[in-house]
Design an enzyme around this catalytic site. Structure first.
Site, PDB file in Angstrom:
ATOM      1  N   CYS A   1       0.845   3.456   3.349  1.00 41.10           N
ATOM      2  CA  CYS A   1       1.313   2.943   4.632  1.00 41.10           C
ATOM      3  C   CYS A   1       2.715   3.460   4.969  1.00 41.10           C
ATOM      4  O   CYS A   1       3.510   3.773   4.065  1.00 41.10           O
ATOM      5  CB  CYS A   1       1.329   1.413   4.614  1.00 41.10           C
ATOM      6  SG  CYS A   1      -0.301   0.669   4.831  1.00 41.10           S
ATOM      7  N   HIS A  29      -8.458   7.607   3.420  1.00 37.69           N
ATOM      8  CA  HIS A  29      -7.893   8.873   2.981  1.00 37.69           C
ATOM      9  C   HIS A  29      -8.993   9.834   2.554  1.00 37.69           C
ATOM     10  O   HIS A  29     -10.130   9.436   2.301  1.00 37.69           O
ATOM     11  CB  HIS A  29      -6.911   8.667   1.821  1.00 37.69           C
ATOM     12  CG  HIS A  29      -7.552   8.080   0.588  1.00 37.69           C
ATOM     13  ND1 HIS A  29      -7.891   6.745   0.487  1.00 37.69           N
ATOM     14  CD2 HIS A  29      -7.920   8.646  -0.602  1.00 37.69           C
ATOM     15  CE1 HIS A  29      -8.429   6.511  -0.696  1.00 37.69           C
ATOM     16  NE2 HIS A  29      -8.461   7.649  -1.374  1.00 37.69           N
ATOM     17  N   HIS A  75      -3.368   0.695   8.258  1.00 41.39           N
ATOM     18  CA  HIS A  75      -3.964   0.330   6.983  1.00 41.39           C
ATOM     19  C   HIS A  75      -5.447  -0.002   7.089  1.00 41.39           C
ATOM     20  O   HIS A  75      -6.241   0.374   6.225  1.00 41.39           O
ATOM     21  CB  HIS A  75      -3.205  -0.875   6.398  1.00 41.39           C
ATOM     22  CG  HIS A  75      -3.657  -1.272   5.029  1.00 41.39           C
ATOM     23  ND1 HIS A  75      -3.227  -0.631   3.887  1.00 41.39           N
ATOM     24  CD2 HIS A  75      -4.519  -2.250   4.621  1.00 41.39           C
ATOM     25  CE1 HIS A  75      -3.783  -1.195   2.839  1.00 41.39           C
ATOM     26  NE2 HIS A  75      -4.572  -2.177   3.256  1.00 41.39           N
ATOM     27  N   CYS A 116       0.825  -1.201   0.000  1.00 42.97           N
ATOM     28  CA  CYS A 116       0.000   0.000   0.000  1.00 42.97           C
ATOM     29  C   CYS A 116       0.864   1.258   0.000  1.00 42.97           C
ATOM     30  O   CYS A 116       1.694   1.449   0.895  1.00 42.97           O
ATOM     31  CB  CYS A 116      -0.917  -0.004   1.224  1.00 42.97           C
ATOM     32  SG  CYS A 116      -1.858   1.536   1.421  1.00 42.97           S
TER      33      CYS A 116
END
Length: 325
Positions: free
Chosen positions: A43, A160, A107, A40
């Site tokens: 992260c 996000h 995450h 990711c």
């Protein structure tokens, strides 16, 4: 390269962002890719997978808690280029800003599971970037929003927000601001202030309230279980919110998002900020709109722009009702 194109008949503006998706399989969003923290880009320890940080809020050990940067696959950018526009049509280069605010280093933590303090950090980062972006006088509106889940428009599962700044005021935003002026001219008061007063007294669409904010299911809800959070005090611009009001804002936002995530088992949803455009001197009342994506717009909605909502806002408010605020 992005372009802003104008519909010949209605004048409606569309952003053509060709860098974001080029092949048919890019649109296969039925199943969200599970990347895991190792793959990711949002992260910790994967910061090299994104552009450099524009804002970071760190803990006492220097580790970031919230991080913001330019969207690597931005729909717009600040490079100014000439484009070829067919003689029949009107278009221009897609000038603007597109940024990402990663709301947590963890995450798998959803927005509803963030602490109140972490939620405040997210909005501190958003406000910092907002104030920086609007220094560019070519920017006419900044849209702050969160997409959750593939059907909510989120291409990555790590929580996000996005901040997209554009060189025009969108039609919907302008309609809201103009509608506010018309109501004030006719009734001598802000329509959002009138909504707050009426819904608090009626009670049937009131989801919850605290000293500074109310949460309601709007009377003309477009989406099932749609909700709005509105400051009780008449405030035009979200970016001018003070620390005490921000604390009260997240105190009503967090349990509402928790309610959505629990009652509907992590549904796709969108959170959208409605605020007065920068440098605009008209009257307005900022608010947040939350829309779980429980239905899909079909032919009637696309053809008319009129939404069919199968859930009354009165029922929605009774399901979403918040206790102990």
């Amino acid at each position: 390269m992005s372009e802003i194109r104008f519909d010949l008949v209605t004048g409606k503006m569309v952003i053509i962002a060709v860098e974001r998706a080029k092949r048919p399989h890019d649109f296969a969003i039925a199943h969200q890719e599970k990347r895991g923290s190792k793959d990711c880009p949002f992260c910790p320890r994967n910061e090299n997978m994104t552009p450099p940080s524009l804002v970071e809020i760190k803990d006492g050990q220097g580790k970031w808690l919230v991080r913001g940067f330019t969207n690597k696959f931005a729909a717009l950018n600040t490079e100014v280029k000439e484009i070829d526009v067919p003689s029949l049509y009107r278009g221009e280069y897609g000038y603007g800003v597109a940024e990402v605010i990663v709301e947590s280093p963890y995450h798998d933590v959803t927005f509803g599971n963030l602490t109140l303090e972490q939620m405040k950090r997210v909005f501190h980062a958003i406000i910092e970037r907002y104030r920086s972006i609007v220094k560019d006088e070519k920017i006419k509106y900044v849209q702050v929003f969160k997409n959750f889940g593939p059907r909510g428009g989120a291409s990555l599962e790590h929580g996000h927000w996005q901040v997209i700044a554009i060189p025009f005021i969108p039609e919907l935003v302008n309609r809201e601001v103009e509608g506010t002026q018309e109501y004030i001219k006719k009734e001598r008061k802000c329509p959002y202030c009138a909504i707050i007063e009426y819904e608090r007294e009626a009670g049937v669409r009131l989801i919850g309230e605290n000293e500074k904010f109310v949460a309601i299911a709007p009377y003309a809800s477009q989406y099932p279980y749609e909700s709005w959070i509105i400051p009780k005090e008449h405030q035009e611009k979200f970016e001018e919110i003070d620390e005490d009001s921000l604390s009260k804002f997240v105190e009503i936002l967090k349990p509402l998002i928790e309610k959505y995530e629990k009652e509907f088992e992590m549904p796709p949803y969108n959170i959208v900020l409605h605020t007065l455009p920068p440098r605009d001197i008209r009257n307005y009342h900022w608010h947040i709109e939350i829309a779980p994506r429980l239905t899909i717009a079909a032919g009637f909605e696309l053809g008319t722009g009129v939404h069919i909502n199968p859930v009354s806002p009165e029922l929605a408010a009774s399901i979403l009702k918040l206790q102990n605020l």
